[in-house]
Scaffold this motif. Structure first.
Motif, short mmCIF file in Angstrom:
data_model
loop_
_atom_site.label_atom_id
_atom_site.label_comp_id
_atom_site.label_asym_id
_atom_site.label_seq_id
_atom_site.Cartn_x
_atom_site.Cartn_y
_atom_site.Cartn_z
N GLY A 76 -28.44 -19.49 9.26
CA GLY A 76 -27.56 -18.43 8.80
C GLY A 76 -26.77 -17.88 9.96
O GLY A 76 -26.98 -18.24 11.12
N GLU A 77 -25.86 -17.01 9.63
CA GLU A 77 -24.98 -16.43 10.65
C GLU A 77 -24.59 -15.03 10.21
O GLU A 77 -24.34 -14.78 9.03
N LYS A 78 -24.54 -14.12 11.16
CA LYS A 78 -24.07 -12.75 10.90
C LYS A 78 -22.96 -12.47 11.90
O LYS A 78 -23.12 -12.71 13.10
N VAL A 79 -21.83 -12.01 11.40
CA VAL A 79 -20.68 -11.69 12.26
C VAL A 79 -20.37 -10.22 12.09
O VAL A 79 -20.23 -9.73 10.95
N VAL A 80 -20.25 -9.52 13.20
CA VAL A 80 -19.89 -8.10 13.18
C VAL A 80 -18.67 -7.92 14.06
O VAL A 80 -18.68 -8.30 15.24
N ALA A 81 -17.61 -7.39 13.48
CA ALA A 81 -16.38 -7.13 14.24
C ALA A 81 -16.55 -5.81 14.99
O ALA A 81 -16.75 -4.77 14.39
N LEU A 82 -16.51 -5.88 16.31
CA LEU A 82 -16.65 -4.68 17.14
C LEU A 82 -15.27 -4.18 17.55
O LEU A 82 -14.40 -4.96 17.92
N GLU A 83 -15.12 -2.88 17.48
CA GLU A 83 -13.89 -2.23 17.93
C GLU A 83 -14.25 -1.25 19.03
O GLU A 83 -15.33 -0.66 19.03
N LEU A 84 -13.36 -1.07 19.98
CA LEU A 84 -13.58 -0.11 21.04
C LEU A 84 -13.18 1.28 20.58
O LEU A 84 -12.18 1.44 19.86
N ALA A 85 -13.96 2.25 20.98
CA ALA A 85 -13.62 3.64 20.67
C ALA A 85 -12.40 4.04 21.50
O ALA A 85 -12.24 3.63 22.64
N SER A 86 -11.53 4.82 20.89
CA SER A 86 -10.34 5.23 21.64
C SER A 86 -10.53 6.58 22.26
O SER A 86 -11.41 7.30 22.02
#
Length: 86
Positions: A76-86
């Motif tokens: 299986g695979e889990k993908v999490v899109a990370l964004e930087l805090a501004s």
């Protein structure tokens, strides 16, 4: 950012009392935005309900990808899109 993965590898019995062999994750690969970060290969000494955590620092937004396989060959695979805090 902390990433937590849990599963239960305890041996169980079915309705007929037959033992169901443990089937736990035996390899995890972790990458961020295409860059390999770690490979984890748990063995028999891992607890029945382990918790894995790791700490990382991201300098840009990207996808954190965790791929895993278990003893039965399922994956299986889990993908999490990370964004930087501004």
């Amino acid at each position: 950012m902390w990433c937590v993965i849990r599963w239960n590898q305890a041996t169980r019995k079915d309705a007929n009392g037959e033992t169901i062999a443990a089937d736990y994750i035996d390899m995890m690969e972790i990458s961020f935005d295409g860059e390999h970060l770690a490979t984890i290969s748990p063995k028999g000494g891992v607890s029945a309900n382990p918790l894995f955590g790791f700490k990382m620092t991201a300098s840009k937004a990207g996808d954190l990808v965790i791929k895993y396989t278990d003893m039965a060959g399922d994956s299986g695979e889990k993908v999490v899109a990370l964004e930087l805090a501004s």
